[in-house]
Design a protein around this motif. Structure first.
Motif, PDB file in Angstrom:
ATOM      1  N   GLY A  83       0.777  -1.238   0.000  1.00 15.42           N
ATOM      2  CA  GLY A  83       0.000   0.000   0.000  1.00 15.42           C
ATOM      3  C   GLY A  83       0.804   1.280   0.000  1.00 15.42           C
ATOM      4  O   GLY A  83       0.255   2.359   0.258  1.00 15.42           O
ATOM      5  N   ALA A 122      -4.400   5.840  -7.005  1.00 13.04           N
ATOM      6  CA  ALA A 122      -4.670   5.088  -5.779  1.00 13.04           C
ATOM      7  C   ALA A 122      -4.398   5.918  -4.533  1.00 13.04           C
ATOM      8  O   ALA A 122      -4.943   5.626  -3.469  1.00 13.04           O
ATOM      9  CB  ALA A 122      -3.832   3.811  -5.754  1.00 13.04           C
ATOM     10  N   THR A 186      -4.154  -5.627  -8.141  1.00 17.34           N
ATOM     11  CA  THR A 186      -4.115  -5.055  -6.790  1.00 17.34           C
ATOM     12  C   THR A 186      -4.220  -3.538  -6.854  1.00 17.34           C
ATOM     13  O   THR A 186      -4.963  -2.905  -6.089  1.00 17.34           O
ATOM     14  CB  THR A 186      -2.804  -5.456  -6.089  1.00 17.34           C
ATOM     15  OG1 THR A 186      -2.719  -6.879  -6.021  1.00 17.34           O
ATOM     16  CG2 THR A 186      -2.734  -4.872  -4.678  1.00 17.34           C
ATOM     17  N   ARG A 189      -7.734  -2.313  -7.860  1.00 16.79           N
ATOM     18  CA  ARG A 189      -8.675  -2.424  -6.734  1.00 16.79           C
ATOM     19  C   ARG A 189      -8.510  -1.231  -5.794  1.00 16.79           C
ATOM     20  O   ARG A 189      -9.494  -0.690  -5.271  1.00 16.79           O
ATOM     21  CB  ARG A 189      -8.457  -3.740  -5.979  1.00 16.79           C
ATOM     22  CG  ARG A 189      -9.034  -4.960  -6.678  1.00 16.79           C
ATOM     23  CD  ARG A 189      -9.091  -6.168  -5.755  1.00 16.79           C
ATOM     24  NE  ARG A 189      -7.768  -6.642  -5.382  1.00 16.79           N
ATOM     25  CZ  ARG A 189      -7.076  -7.551  -6.071  1.00 16.79           C
ATOM     26  NH1 ARG A 189      -7.587  -8.077  -7.181  1.00 16.79           N
ATOM     27  NH2 ARG A 189      -5.885  -7.948  -5.662  1.00 16.79           N
ATOM     28  N   ALA A 190      -7.265  -0.818  -5.586  1.00 10.23           N
ATOM     29  CA  ALA A 190      -7.003   0.336  -4.724  1.00 10.23           C
ATOM     30  C   ALA A 190      -7.532   1.622  -5.358  1.00 10.23           C
ATOM     31  O   ALA A 190      -8.059   2.501  -4.659  1.00 10.23           O
ATOM     32  CB  ALA A 190      -5.506   0.457  -4.450  1.00 10.23           C
ATOM     33  N   LYS A 193     -11.269   1.619  -4.852  1.00 11.24           N
ATOM     34  CA  LYS A 193     -11.606   1.925  -3.459  1.00 11.24           C
ATOM     35  C   LYS A 193     -11.443   3.412  -3.176  1.00 11.24           C
ATOM     36  O   LYS A 193     -12.246   4.015  -2.453  1.00 11.24           O
ATOM     37  CB  LYS A 193     -10.721   1.116  -2.507  1.00 11.24           C
ATOM     38  CG  LYS A 193     -11.069   1.297  -1.033  1.00 11.24           C
ATOM     39  CD  LYS A 193     -10.216   0.411  -0.149  1.00 11.24           C
ATOM     40  CE  LYS A 193     -10.679   0.480   1.306  1.00 11.24           C
ATOM     41  NZ  LYS A 193     -10.631   1.852   1.859  1.00 11.24           N
TER      42      LYS A 193
END
Length: 202
Positions: A83, A122, A186, A189-190, A193
């Motif tokens: 992250g 992100a 990945t 998806r971030a 979100k």
């Protein structure tokens, strides 16, 4: 491997001897093996990332640019896993700059710019992403017209509008041509979100 920590300890001891002897290329080889152990058997993304960073620095110091770039790419993908999108985008942009220096690696620049741009989304920092895309176009004028460049533009447009449906449609369209998997899945998806979590200021 049953006890990866023992293998890591042995490699680190060997690495330190090589460093003391000024044999940085061989030390980098050992550190890369350490990174691979942390990434695989030990399952420690943060330590793997740190080891790839050290190995990349030593490879670069010894003029092994291609191997250094490979380690920086591994570091960038691991940064996404944990992250750290700011750290990841810095590495992707560095890898892109390295790739632009050779006709053999220029073709991959579009993938690195897409990954870096996705990291901006992100975070999320849409203004910085737009500015970065302008910079990417200066560095590689072909980028905006590539599939990756068009995809990044579609992602930014959807994110700025707070339109999750448009974002999903852009990803689905891209996925039909170039499978979205691994770190890119990945990352996306971030990005999704981040759009969902953005407050509605309308």
């Amino acid at each position: 491997m049953a006890r990866p920590e023992e293998a890591v300890a042995a490699l680190v001891a060997s690495r330190d001897i090589l460093l003391a002897a000024g044999r940085f290329r061989q030390a980098a080889d050992r550190e890369k093996q350490v990174a691979e152990l942390y990434k695989g058997d030990a399952g420690d993304a943060a330590k793997a990332r740190d080891a790839y960073e050290r190995a990349a620095g030593w490879y670069a110091q010894e003029g092994a640019a291609a191997t250094a770039s490979g380690c920086y790419r591994e570091s960038a993908t691991l940064a996404i896993e944990v992250g750290d999108f700011k750290g990841a985008l810095e590495r992707w942009e560095q890898v892109a700059a390295m790739a632009l220096e050779s006709n053999l690696t220029r073709y991959s620049v579009k993938d690195y710019y897409l990954a870096a741009g996705g990291c901006y989304l992100a975070i999320p920092d849409y203004v910085a992403c737009g500015n970065a895309m302008g910079f990417y176009a200066q560095q590689d004028p072909s980028f905006p017209g590539t599939m990756e460049g068009r995809f990044l533009h579609s992602l930014l447009t959807a994110c700025e509008a707070g339109d999750v449906a448009a974002l999903d449609a852009a990803v689905a369209d891209y996925d039909r041509t170039k499978r979205v998997s691994g770190y890119m899945a990945t990352l996306l998806r971030a990005v999704r979100k981040a759009v969902q979590d953005e407050p509605d200021l309308a």
